[in-house]
Design an enzyme around this catalytic site. Structure first.
Site, PDB file in Angstrom:
ATOM      1  N   ASN A   9      10.629 -14.254   2.195  1.00  0.00           N
ATOM      2  CA  ASN A   9      11.647 -12.310   2.353  1.00  0.00           C
ATOM      3  C   ASN A   9      12.059 -12.162   4.139  1.00  0.00           C
ATOM      4  OD1 ASN A   9      12.335 -10.089   2.180  1.00  0.00           O
ATOM      5  ND2 ASN A   9      10.818  -8.970   1.201  1.00  0.00           N
ATOM      6  N   TRP A  10      12.459 -13.054   4.432  1.00  0.00           N
ATOM      7  CA  TRP A  10      13.009 -12.246   5.828  1.00  0.00           C
ATOM      8  C   TRP A  10      12.777 -11.405   6.490  1.00  0.00           C
ATOM      9  CZ3 TRP A  10      17.280 -16.139   8.379  1.00  0.00           C
ATOM     10  CH2 TRP A  10      17.275 -17.261   7.724  1.00  0.00           C
ATOM     11  N   LYS A  11      13.320  -9.659   5.505  1.00  0.00           N
ATOM     12  CA  LYS A  11      13.456  -8.374   5.776  1.00  0.00           C
ATOM     13  C   LYS A  11      13.578  -8.247   6.786  1.00  0.00           C
ATOM     14  CE  LYS A  11       8.486  -8.644   3.919  1.00  0.00           C
ATOM     15  NZ  LYS A  11       7.397  -7.018   3.529  1.00  0.00           N
ATOM     16  N   HIS A  93      11.512  -4.497  -4.459  1.00  0.00           N
ATOM     17  CA  HIS A  93      11.100  -4.682  -4.109  1.00  0.00           C
ATOM     18  C   HIS A  93       9.624  -2.665  -3.629  1.00  0.00           C
ATOM     19  CE1 HIS A  93       8.937  -5.297   0.498  1.00  0.00           C
ATOM     20  NE2 HIS A  93       8.794  -6.817  -0.232  1.00  0.00           N
ATOM     21  N   GLU A  95       9.290  -1.957  -0.611  1.00  0.00           N
ATOM     22  CA  GLU A  95       9.553  -1.116   0.852  1.00  0.00           C
ATOM     23  C   GLU A  95      11.503  -0.382  -0.252  1.00  0.00           C
ATOM     24  OE1 GLU A  95       9.588  -4.683   3.206  1.00  0.00           O
ATOM     25  OE2 GLU A  95       7.424  -4.495   2.976  1.00  0.00           O
ATOM     26  N   GLU A 164       3.859  -8.466  -6.576  1.00  0.00           N
ATOM     27  CA  GLU A 164       3.448  -8.398  -5.420  1.00  0.00           C
ATOM     28  C   GLU A 164       2.550  -6.465  -4.936  1.00  0.00           C
ATOM     29  OE1 GLU A 164       6.439 -10.236  -2.213  1.00  0.00           O
ATOM     30  OE2 GLU A 164       7.145  -8.131  -2.575  1.00  0.00           O
ATOM     31  N   GLY A 170       1.586  -7.548   4.045  1.00  0.00           N
ATOM     32  CA  GLY A 170       1.657  -7.460   5.467  1.00  0.00           C
ATOM     33  C   GLY A 170       0.129  -6.528   5.660  1.00  0.00           C
ATOM     34  N   SER A 208       0.641 -11.425   1.671  1.00  0.00           N
ATOM     35  CA  SER A 208       0.319 -12.077   1.896  1.00  0.00           C
ATOM     36  C   SER A 208      -0.271 -13.676   2.260  1.00  0.00           C
ATOM     37  CB  SER A 208      -1.536 -11.161   3.348  1.00  0.00           C
ATOM     38  OG  SER A 208      -0.463  -9.742   3.569  1.00  0.00           O
ATOM     39  N   GLY A 229       6.291 -13.190   3.159  1.00  0.00           N
ATOM     40  CA  GLY A 229       7.249 -11.950   4.045  1.00  0.00           C
ATOM     41  C   GLY A 229       6.847 -13.030   5.451  1.00  0.00           C
ATOM     42  N   GLY A 230       5.694 -12.258   6.319  1.00  0.00           N
ATOM     43  CA  GLY A 230       5.350 -12.793   7.863  1.00  0.00           C
ATOM     44  C   GLY A 230       5.191 -13.854   7.813  1.00  0.00           C
TER      45      GLY A 230
HETATM   46  P1  PGA Z   1       4.004 -10.792   3.313  1.00  0.00           P
HETATM   47  O1  PGA Z   1       5.306  -9.909   2.826  1.00  0.00           O
HETATM   48  O2  PGA Z   1       3.773 -12.057   3.467  1.00  0.00           O
HETATM   49  O3  PGA Z   1       4.406 -10.419   5.134  1.00  0.00           O
HETATM   50  O4  PGA Z   1       2.874 -10.166   3.153  1.00  0.00           O
HETATM   51  C1  PGA Z   1       5.185 -10.002   1.510  1.00  0.00           C
HETATM   52  C2  PGA Z   1       6.997  -9.287   0.663  1.00  0.00           C
HETATM   53  O5  PGA Z   1       6.258  -7.809   1.038  1.00  0.00           O
HETATM   54  O6  PGA Z   1       7.709  -9.492  -0.277  1.00  0.00           O
END
Ligand code: PGA
Length: 246
Positions: A9-11, A93, A95, A164, A170, A208, A229-230
């Site tokens: 998930n590149w966001k 998600h 966010e 999640e 994050g 994470s 994500g990251g």
């Molecule tokens: P993260 O994000 O791996 O940076 O914690 C995961 C996500 O939000 O899908």
């Protein structure tokens, strides 16, 4: 045996140049014996499709509209994502739920329209830190899941679920494999009542996930891969996570 799935998930990250480099490095590092996909920002989908078409990796988007088409300025329709070869679309998600006030029902409607256009929705559920500390994790994730189950009916078997925990996204704080497995088992039990195909459904963990914790998470019986994500922005890290799932 369920196949493992790892989704990046590149966001809201990347650039045309950085994406091309990342995808070239991933293509060189793979293939892996698990399913691998990247979910890119909308403007990059055409580039991603060109880079990945004909290969083993698939791609998707990070959101879609709950509407078919029309006067919805700024929104992107599931039908449009399908035109760009998307296999997946992330819906719900945390966010989106937090910053765009997306309700459980809106998320369910997005999952429904995604399926109608041949996309696989990756439905995210998860509790906040306050909800976990208040002992409400089970109630919250079941409520989020149940809206989607009611809206999709037996088609629920066609979605991918991602657990999640919001406090792990994050932050560098990963749920322990046991904490994650407990929620995954709870979700699978809930899905069991809705579909006989529950054992084929992939339930991903996200929050994470890194190269050094992926293997222990993915070894849990109900964890079928990860939403990353990251660590999906660095080829070496993402490749290591894919290896851990393979
Ligand atoms: P993260 O994000 O791996 O940076 O914690 C995961 C996500 O939000 O899908």
């Amino acid at each position: 045996m369920r196949r493992k799935l790892v989704v990046g998930n590149w966001k809201m990250n990347g650039s045309r140049l950085a994406n091309a480099e990342l995808l070239a490095a991933l293509t060189a590092a793979g293939p892996w014996s698990c399913d691998v996909a990247v979910c890119a920002p909308f403007p990059y989908l055409a580039d991603v499709a060109l880079s990945l078409q004909g290969g083993r990796m698939t791609w998707g988007a990070q959101d879609c509209s709950s509407h078919e088409a029309g006067a919805y300025t700024g929104e992107v329709a599931a039908a449009m994502l399908a035109e760009f070869g998307c296999r997946y679309v992330i819906v719900g998600h945390s966010e989106r739920r937090a910053y765009h006030a997306e309700s459980d029902q809106l998320v369910a409607d997005k999952a429904k329209i995604a399926l109608a256009h041949g996309l696989t929705p990756i439905v995210c559920v998860g509790e906040t830190l306050a909800e976990r500390e208040g002992g409400h994790t089970d109630i919250v994730v079941k409520r989020q899941m149940s809206a989607v189950i009611h809206t999709l009916g037996h088609c629920i078997s066609q979605v991918v679920v991602a657990y999640e925990p919001v406090w792990a996204i994050g932050t560098g704080k990963t749920a322990t494999p046991e904490q994650a497995q407990a929620v995954h088992a709870l979700l699978r039990t809930q899905l069991h009542a809705a579909t006989p195909k529950v054992e084929e459904m992939q339930i991903l963990y996200g929050g994470s996930v890194k190269a050094d914790n992926a293997a222990s998470l993915f070894s849990q019986p109900d964890i079928d891969g990860g939403l990353i994500g990251g660590a999906s922005l660095k080829a070496a890290d993402f490749a290591a996570i894919c290896r851990a799932a393979a």
